[in-house]
Write an enzyme that holds these catalytic residues in place. Structure first.
Site, PDB file in Angstrom:
ATOM      1  N   HIS A 201       0.912  -1.168  -0.112  1.00  0.00           N
ATOM      2  CA  HIS A 201       0.129   0.147  -0.160  1.00  0.00           C
ATOM      3  C   HIS A 201       0.721   1.154   0.027  1.00  0.00           C
ATOM      4  CE1 HIS A 201       0.876  -0.071   4.248  1.00  0.00           C
ATOM      5  NE2 HIS A 201       0.522   1.162   4.272  1.00  0.00           N
TER       6      HIS A 201
HETATM    7  C1  UD1 Z   1      -2.286   5.173   6.092  1.00  0.00           C
HETATM    8  C2  UD1 Z   1      -0.919   5.652   6.765  1.00  0.00           C
HETATM    9  C3  UD1 Z   1       0.014   4.787   6.603  1.00  0.00           C
HETATM   10  C4  UD1 Z   1      -0.435   3.312   7.120  1.00  0.00           C
HETATM   11  C5  UD1 Z   1      -1.889   2.848   6.533  1.00  0.00           C
HETATM   12  C6  UD1 Z   1      -2.240   1.483   7.053  1.00  0.00           C
HETATM   13  C7  UD1 Z   1      -0.480   8.442   6.537  1.00  0.00           C
HETATM   14  C8  UD1 Z   1       0.114   9.216   5.558  1.00  0.00           C
HETATM   15  N1  UD1 Z   1      -0.497   6.990   5.933  1.00  0.00           N
HETATM   16  O1  UD1 Z   1      -1.991   4.931   4.642  1.00  0.00           O
HETATM   17  O2  UD1 Z   1       1.344   5.180   7.105  1.00  0.00           O
HETATM   18  O3  UD1 Z   1       0.655   2.382   6.774  1.00  0.00           O
HETATM   19  O4  UD1 Z   1      -2.628   3.771   6.618  1.00  0.00           O
HETATM   20  O5  UD1 Z   1      -3.111   1.283   6.328  1.00  0.00           O
HETATM   21  O6  UD1 Z   1      -1.407   8.402   7.262  1.00  0.00           O
HETATM   22  N2  UD1 Z   1      -9.383   4.125   2.031  1.00  0.00           N
HETATM   23  C9  UD1 Z   1     -10.566   3.553   2.261  1.00  0.00           C
HETATM   24  N3  UD1 Z   1     -11.162   3.291   3.266  1.00  0.00           N
HETATM   25  C10 UD1 Z   1     -10.792   3.549   4.375  1.00  0.00           C
HETATM   26  C11 UD1 Z   1      -9.387   4.207   4.321  1.00  0.00           C
HETATM   27  C12 UD1 Z   1      -8.962   4.608   3.287  1.00  0.00           C
HETATM   28  O7  UD1 Z   1     -11.214   3.346   0.993  1.00  0.00           O
HETATM   29  O8  UD1 Z   1     -11.230   3.089   5.187  1.00  0.00           O
HETATM   30  C13 UD1 Z   1      -8.882   4.686   0.790  1.00  0.00           C
HETATM   31  C14 UD1 Z   1      -9.158   6.166   0.491  1.00  0.00           C
HETATM   32  O9  UD1 Z   1      -9.474   6.007  -1.040  1.00  0.00           O
HETATM   33  C15 UD1 Z   1      -8.062   6.842   0.709  1.00  0.00           C
HETATM   34  C16 UD1 Z   1      -6.824   6.065   0.630  1.00  0.00           C
HETATM   35  O10 UD1 Z   1      -7.580   4.615   1.079  1.00  0.00           O
HETATM   36  O11 UD1 Z   1      -7.824   8.115  -0.039  1.00  0.00           O
HETATM   37  C17 UD1 Z   1      -5.884   6.326   1.432  1.00  0.00           C
HETATM   38  O12 UD1 Z   1      -6.248   6.390   2.741  1.00  0.00           O
HETATM   39  P1  UD1 Z   1      -5.162   7.085   3.936  1.00  0.00           P
HETATM   40  O13 UD1 Z   1      -5.682   7.099   5.125  1.00  0.00           O
HETATM   41  O14 UD1 Z   1      -5.136   8.718   3.270  1.00  0.00           O
HETATM   42  O15 UD1 Z   1      -3.730   6.623   3.595  1.00  0.00           O
HETATM   43  P2  UD1 Z   1      -3.311   4.879   3.691  1.00  0.00           P
HETATM   44  O16 UD1 Z   1      -2.739   4.564   2.183  1.00  0.00           O
HETATM   45  O17 UD1 Z   1      -4.343   4.115   4.217  1.00  0.00           O
END
Ligand code: UD1
Length: 353
Positions: A201
């Protein structure tokens, strides 16, 4: 210590906060929990609260997704209201996600002491958003709870006074040790006896179509040798679909609950990942881990554990994998203080304030 506020937002935070919440409750400390809502899908959030027996959050900020600036700013805006209302004596933040740095910034401006759980880790790679979050959070924190000696060393190099550093061990391993019996008796659910478990990821691997395509192709090639079980992070699923990439022969699954994922980790022939926490979990379990990153903020997993950094070098992935498949994979040991009692050590420090 009167009133402690814990802030969590994303999946790995839940795993880290659970043992600290439990230890503080057992120590009779007064505490409240804030969920920023950075992760909001049932299988990225709720299911972890249930399995890890985390109490219902007292506040849910429901910030959801957004750009880094938008997400961080929204967490700060909403969290400030909670802090002003609750007036905590100390705020505990976890790991390196946007929720961590946002909460630390709010508190430091309001002169509320901050404790950072999992302090001092450094990849020395500022292209990683988490590295920025780690540096800023540590800079602003009053209590730095480190998992291993390298964390202490990094902080001292940055001029942090020793009195603020508390080496307590690895809180993620507390959760692992507690849930391992349940994971070991978890039904096999039709998964094969021998498989590679994959997670992916990191923006550097999944946000660029060329990089993601190369990683997926390497995994497809590996699938000639053993089954690939791949629970897919929502971010990665979105990118695979946006870029229209092929995933034939890979068993793509939804993100998994904690105990089932732990059961697969403990049985895997090898784990192939770009996660941070999984490098540590495999080291504890003694399962070989091939990390698809050029660097790690958790060097102890390479120095004493089972982790090997393969970056984006396909030849290295193949050769390390072949060693593992013939039983010549790296053997490791468990770092000091990764013993299941880190939450209690943190509670003792906070209680003594
Ligand atoms: C975040 C953390 C990362 C951690 C990871 C674990 C930051 C900068 N990054 O990354 O360090 O390793 O979490 O999972 O904080 N989304 C969903 N559903 C959810 C959450 C996210 O669909 O419940 C999708 C959304 O499209 C979102 C994307 O995932 O835009 C990224 O989510 P985000 O929380 O911004 O960062 P992660 O890649 O999950």
């Amino acid at each position: 210590m009167n009133h402690i506020l814990h802030v969590v937002g994303a999946r790995p935070n839940f795993v880290k906060a659970a043992p600290v919440l439990r230890a503080m409750r057992n120590a009779g400390l007064r505490q409240a929990l804030v969920h920023t809502g950075q992760h909001y899908d049932r299988n990225m959030s709720d299911v972890f609260f249930t399995e890890l027996e985390i109490p219902e959050p007292d506040f849910n900020l429901e910030v959801g997704s957004g750009s880094h600036a938008a997400q961080t700013a929204e967490i700060m805006r909403r969290f400030e209201t909670v802090v002003l209302e609750r007036k905590p004596d100390v705020v505990l933040v976890y790991g390196d996600v946007n929720s961590t740095v946002a909460a630390a910034l709010v508190c430091s401006k309001l002169l509320i002491p901050v404790g950072h759980v999992e302090a001092g880790l450094r990849s020395f790679d500022r292209t990683m958003p988490e590295e920025i979050n780690r540096m800023v959070t540590d800079r602003l924190s009053d209590f730095l709870f480190t998992p291993s000696e390298d964390g202490d060393r990094n902080l001292k190099h940055e001029g942090v006074s020793e009195s603020r550093i508390h080496r307590v061990g690895n809180v993620m391993i507390d959760s692992l040790i507690r849930q391992l019996p349940a994971a070991r008796s978890f039904p096999k659910n039709g998964f094969p006896d021998r498989f590679a478990l994959v997670t992916l990821h990191r923006p550097s691997n999944v946000d660029d179509s060329g990089s993601l395509q190369r990683v997926l192709q390497s995994l497809i090639d590996v699938s000639g040798q053993l089954d690939i079980i791949f629970p897919v992070h929502p971010r990665t699923r979105q990118r695979i679909s946006d870029f229209g990439l092929k995933t034939e022969r890979l068993h793509l699954l939804e993100p998994m609950p904690y105990i089932e994922f732990l059961s697969l980790q403990s049985r895997a022939a090898v784990v192939i990942t770009d996660s941070g926490g999984i490098q540590e979990e495999t080291t504890f379990l003694g399962v070989p881990c091939l990390t698809l990153r050029a660097n790690t903020e958790r060097p102890i997993t390479v120095e004493v554990g089972t982790n090997v950094l393969v970056g984006d070098d396909k030849d290295k992935l193949d050769s390390e994998l072949n060693k593992i498949l013939v039983g010549k994979g790296k053997k490791g040991s468990v770092p000091a203080l990764w013993d299941g009692h880190t939450g209690e050590r943190i509670a003792r420090v906070i209680a003594s304030l």
